[in-house]
Design an enzyme around this catalytic site. Structure first.
Site, mmCIF file in Angstrom:
data_model
loop_
_atom_site.group_PDB
_atom_site.id
_atom_site.type_symbol
_atom_site.label_atom_id
_atom_site.label_comp_id
_atom_site.label_asym_id
_atom_site.label_seq_id
_atom_site.Cartn_x
_atom_site.Cartn_y
_atom_site.Cartn_z
ATOM 1 N N ASP A 8 0.874 -1.324 -0.066
ATOM 2 C CA ASP A 8 0.082 0.057 -0.084
ATOM 3 C C ASP A 8 0.953 1.264 0.088
ATOM 4 O O ASP A 8 1.820 1.322 0.658
ATOM 5 C CB ASP A 8 -0.835 0.088 1.088
ATOM 6 C CG ASP A 8 -1.981 -0.989 1.459
ATOM 7 O OD1 ASP A 8 -2.083 -1.797 0.092
ATOM 8 O OD2 ASP A 8 -2.777 -1.278 1.889
ATOM 9 N N ASP A 129 -14.879 -3.050 -0.938
ATOM 10 C CA ASP A 129 -14.613 -2.881 0.624
ATOM 11 C C ASP A 129 -15.702 -2.805 1.394
ATOM 12 O O ASP A 129 -16.597 -1.393 1.139
ATOM 13 C CB ASP A 129 -13.651 -1.772 0.534
ATOM 14 C CG ASP A 129 -12.501 -2.131 -0.369
ATOM 15 O OD1 ASP A 129 -12.080 -3.005 -0.636
ATOM 16 O OD2 ASP A 129 -11.853 -0.794 -0.982
#
Length: 245
Positions: A8, A129
């Site tokens: 990330d 998500d």
């Protein structure tokens, strides 16, 4: 079943968040390319990369870091974060990204997903998500009114390569994958499903190779690798043995 190590990106660095909160970021490596090379050396075969700044901005924000990784590893890379139009998709695929992940735009602009999947077969995934059952968008900062299943069903016949399902409540907390919800989703749709959020230890690998998880296409692991809670050699060996059985 593929185990995807996650990188990330925030401000050009490798970080891990807790529950998607940008204010709860831990920097693990200042050099994303070095981290990608490390994962390749450990034996991983597919890299999962998210441009966190891009997810909030709605456009790529860590392009230099992504390109540096593409230059040093030969394994395929799937990339998400800030991918909201066909031009961005085409640009990333042209630069060597194997698969793009569309998140926010899958909720707000489903036609983009369908057009992209048709134009680039096998190279477009959808990232869903979920928080409290509802899909979050805009870098998880906003909640929608639709469920992951509702979104996934929209793309059943679109040719989407995979659905990446993340349980935000577990993400970065090392408490284990939400396999019940992920397996339920995989059983309801024909698109391959990848589990994400909460991977904590070798116990998650053992759960992934049980018969009940057979429909899952893979899982994403992040903090457990950076914290040393998961031995990559042990994890990959276990998955290889299961695949050969």
């Amino acid at each position: 079943m593929i185990l995807f190590p996650a990188i990330d990106l925030k401000n050009g660095q490798c970080v891990r968040l807790e529950q998607g909160d940008m204010d709860r970021a831990t920097v693990f490596n200042l050099d994303p390319a070095a981290q990608a090379k490390s994962f390749a050396a450990q034996g991983f075969e597919y890299l999962h990369v998210v441009d966190l700044d891009g997810a909030f901005a709605g456009k790529p924000m860590n392009a230099q870091a992504v390109e540096s990784m593409l230059q040093v590893v030969k394994m395929p890379v799937q990339l998400g974060g800030g991918i909201r139009d066909l031009a961005t998709i085409e640009a990333w695929l042209g630069k060597g990204v194997s698969r793009v992940i569309i998140g926010t735009a899958a909720v707000r602009d489903p036609a983009l997903v369908k057009d992209a999947a048709k134009k680039f077969p096998g190279r477009v995934a959808v990232g869903l998500d979920a928080r409290d059952g509802k899909v979050a968008v805009q870098g998880w900062a906003e909640s929608s009114e639709v469920t992951a299943l509702e979104i996934a069903q929209r793309f059943e016949d679109a040719g989407v390569a995979a659905i990446i399902f993340t349980d935000i409540a577990r993400d970065g907390l090392l408490k284990g994958l939400n396999l019940d919800a992920t397996i339920e989703l995989a059983a309801t749709i024909s698109t391959p499903v990848i589990a994400s959020g909460g991977f904590g230890s070798i116990d998650d690998v053992k759960a992934l190779i049980l018969p009940r998880a057979a429909k899952l296409a893979g899982a994403i692991v992040g903090r457990a690798l950076y914290d040393g809670r998961l031995d990559p050699t042990e994890a990959l060996a276990l998955m290889r043995r299961a695949a050969a059985a």
